[in-house]
Enzyme design. Structure first.
Site, PDB file in Angstrom:
ATOM      1  N   GLY A 183      44.587  31.736  38.090  1.00 56.17           N
ATOM      2  CA  GLY A 183      43.556  31.849  37.068  1.00 56.17           C
ATOM      3  C   GLY A 183      44.177  32.545  35.872  1.00 56.17           C
ATOM      4  O   GLY A 183      45.311  32.253  35.505  1.00 56.17           O
ATOM      5  N   GLU A 184      43.473  33.481  35.300  1.00 51.68           N
ATOM      6  CA  GLU A 184      43.955  34.235  34.149  1.00 51.68           C
ATOM      7  C   GLU A 184      44.089  35.699  34.561  1.00 51.68           C
ATOM      8  O   GLU A 184      43.090  36.378  34.774  1.00 51.68           O
ATOM      9  CB  GLU A 184      42.986  34.060  32.981  1.00 51.68           C
ATOM     10  CG  GLU A 184      43.657  34.021  31.618  1.00 51.68           C
ATOM     11  CD  GLU A 184      44.557  35.216  31.320  1.00 51.68           C
ATOM     12  OE1 GLU A 184      44.113  36.377  31.423  1.00 51.68           O
ATOM     13  OE2 GLU A 184      45.734  34.983  30.991  1.00 51.68           O
ATOM     14  N   SER A 185      45.308  36.171  34.656  1.00 46.57           N
ATOM     15  CA  SER A 185      45.557  37.510  35.201  1.00 46.57           C
ATOM     16  C   SER A 185      44.943  38.627  34.363  1.00 46.57           C
ATOM     17  O   SER A 185      44.458  39.615  34.915  1.00 46.57           O
ATOM     18  CB  SER A 185      47.059  37.746  35.378  1.00 46.57           C
ATOM     19  OG  SER A 185      47.728  37.693  34.123  1.00 46.57           O
ATOM     20  N   ARG A 238      55.230  36.025  32.592  1.00 44.95           N
ATOM     21  CA  ARG A 238      54.023  35.196  32.517  1.00 44.95           C
ATOM     22  C   ARG A 238      54.310  33.915  31.754  1.00 44.95           C
ATOM     23  O   ARG A 238      55.132  33.887  30.847  1.00 44.95           O
ATOM     24  CB  ARG A 238      52.915  35.951  31.773  1.00 44.95           C
ATOM     25  CG  ARG A 238      52.397  37.143  32.516  1.00 44.95           C
ATOM     26  CD  ARG A 238      51.299  37.825  31.753  1.00 44.95           C
ATOM     27  NE  ARG A 238      50.157  36.916  31.643  1.00 44.95           N
ATOM     28  CZ  ARG A 238      49.187  37.041  30.767  1.00 44.95           C
ATOM     29  NH1 ARG A 238      49.203  38.010  29.896  1.00 44.95           N
ATOM     30  NH2 ARG A 238      48.190  36.183  30.748  1.00 44.95           N
ATOM     31  N   CYS A 276      50.213  32.457  41.680  1.00 48.51           N
ATOM     32  CA  CYS A 276      50.258  32.338  40.225  1.00 48.51           C
ATOM     33  C   CYS A 276      49.755  33.630  39.569  1.00 48.51           C
ATOM     34  O   CYS A 276      50.451  34.626  39.570  1.00 48.51           O
ATOM     35  CB  CYS A 276      49.502  31.091  39.767  1.00 48.51           C
ATOM     36  SG  CYS A 276      49.922  30.569  38.091  1.00 48.51           S
ATOM     37  N   ILE A 326      51.358  25.463  37.386  1.00 49.61           N
ATOM     38  CA  ILE A 326      50.452  25.277  36.252  1.00 49.61           C
ATOM     39  C   ILE A 326      50.532  26.516  35.374  1.00 49.61           C
ATOM     40  O   ILE A 326      50.116  27.597  35.804  1.00 49.61           O
ATOM     41  CB  ILE A 326      49.000  25.042  36.723  1.00 49.61           C
ATOM     42  CG1 ILE A 326      48.932  23.825  37.647  1.00 49.61           C
ATOM     43  CG2 ILE A 326      48.062  24.894  35.524  1.00 49.61           C
ATOM     44  CD1 ILE A 326      47.597  23.630  38.318  1.00 49.61           C
ATOM     45  N   ARG A 327      51.115  26.364  34.174  1.00 50.54           N
ATOM     46  CA  ARG A 327      51.331  27.527  33.288  1.00 50.54           C
ATOM     47  C   ARG A 327      51.878  28.697  34.097  1.00 50.54           C
ATOM     48  O   ARG A 327      51.427  29.832  33.979  1.00 50.54           O
ATOM     49  CB  ARG A 327      50.036  27.911  32.578  1.00 50.54           C
ATOM     50  CG  ARG A 327      49.610  26.934  31.543  1.00 50.54           C
ATOM     51  CD  ARG A 327      48.347  27.347  30.810  1.00 50.54           C
ATOM     52  NE  ARG A 327      48.201  28.774  30.693  1.00 50.54           N
ATOM     53  CZ  ARG A 327      47.043  29.418  30.774  1.00 50.54           C
ATOM     54  NH1 ARG A 327      45.937  28.763  30.966  1.00 50.54           N
ATOM     55  NH2 ARG A 327      46.992  30.731  30.645  1.00 50.54           N
ATOM     56  N   GLU A 376      47.325  25.937  47.363  1.00 49.69           N
ATOM     57  CA  GLU A 376      45.959  25.487  47.642  1.00 49.69           C
ATOM     58  C   GLU A 376      45.661  24.123  47.021  1.00 49.69           C
ATOM     59  O   GLU A 376      44.679  23.470  47.395  1.00 49.69           O
ATOM     60  CB  GLU A 376      44.942  26.529  47.159  1.00 49.69           C
ATOM     61  CG  GLU A 376      44.722  26.596  45.664  1.00 49.69           C
ATOM     62  CD  GLU A 376      45.778  27.349  44.870  1.00 49.69           C
ATOM     63  OE1 GLU A 376      45.541  27.561  43.654  1.00 49.69           O
ATOM     64  OE2 GLU A 376      46.827  27.735  45.425  1.00 49.69           O
ATOM     65  N   HIS A 408      50.899  26.900  43.297  1.00 48.07           N
ATOM     66  CA  HIS A 408      49.550  26.811  43.857  1.00 48.07           C
ATOM     67  C   HIS A 408      49.540  26.012  45.164  1.00 48.07           C
ATOM     68  O   HIS A 408      49.282  24.807  45.151  1.00 48.07           O
ATOM     69  CB  HIS A 408      48.612  26.119  42.861  1.00 48.07           C
ATOM     70  CG  HIS A 408      48.321  26.922  41.653  1.00 48.07           C
ATOM     71  ND1 HIS A 408      47.246  27.771  41.576  1.00 48.07           N
ATOM     72  CD2 HIS A 408      48.969  27.005  40.458  1.00 48.07           C
ATOM     73  CE1 HIS A 408      47.233  28.341  40.384  1.00 48.07           C
ATOM     74  NE2 HIS A 408      48.266  27.910  39.690  1.00 48.07           N
TER      75      HIS A 408
END
Length: 189
Positions: free
Chosen positions: A47-49, A99, A79, A127-128, A166, A164
């Site tokens: 997600g967004e850390s 990051r 991630c 992903i990013r 998952e 990821h």
């Protein structure tokens, strides 16, 4: 086996689905009363850390989560979750993370690789994604590399991946995590 899944933001539902497929019970952590339930492990999803860190702090979860991980609670961090474990954040894993190391969304990619303890040909969706820029002590052990960069490490009961697991059908990394949880779990009388 009961696994807490941080559900403040990010890709948590996919982790829950994979863990349930493997026979684990999951519950979402959105506030302190959720966290106080019995648990055998924790998933820190992608997600967004920065958002996740702010919410952990605002909701009073930062200290209890840090304390539980430092006390040996098994954790699978993917991630943004890997970023959360790193230096300058929760700080429970002795790693420095870069990051968005692979660039923006357009820099996302899929590959396969070996993950020590898991096996060969493990699907890896980035992903990013970050990667581990530096190992800061002899405690974390790199367990996967892609393109000369460390993309997964283990320190005690903590597993951190830049990718990821998952999002791919291969359950081996989640099973590896559940095996760590089972090793730590006290024998039932």
């Amino acid at each position: 086996m009961r696994i807490a899944v941080l559900a403040l933001q990010g890709a948590f539902i996919e982790h829950e689905q994979r863990l349930r497929q493997l026979g684990a019970e999951t519950f979402e952590v959105r506030q302190l009363k959720d966290w106080e339930q019995p648990k055998d492990g924790l998933v820190l999803p992608g997600g967004e850390s920065t958002v996740q860190m702010r919410l952990l702090s605002r909701l009073g979860l930062l200290g209890p989560v840090r304390e539980a991980i430092a006390g040996g609670l098994p954790v699978l961090a993917t991630c943004a979750g890997m970023i959360l474990l790193s230096e300058g954040r929760l700080g429970t894993m002795d790693i420095r993370v870069l990051r968005n190391a692979y660039g923006r969304q357009s820099g996302s990619f899929h590959t396969t690789g070996s993950v020590e303890g898991v096996g060969r040909h493990v699907p890896m969706t980035f992903i990013r994604a970050p990667y581990i820029e530096r190992i800061l002590s002899d405690r974390p052990q790199p367990v996967a590399n892609v393109g000369g960069h460390i993309v997964a490490a283990r320190q005690g009961n903590q597993i951190a991946t830049a990718f990821h697991p998952e999002l791919d059908p291969d359950p081996r990394l989640h099973q590896y995590f559940l095996d760590i949880c089972a090793e730590r779990r006290p024998a039932e009388v």
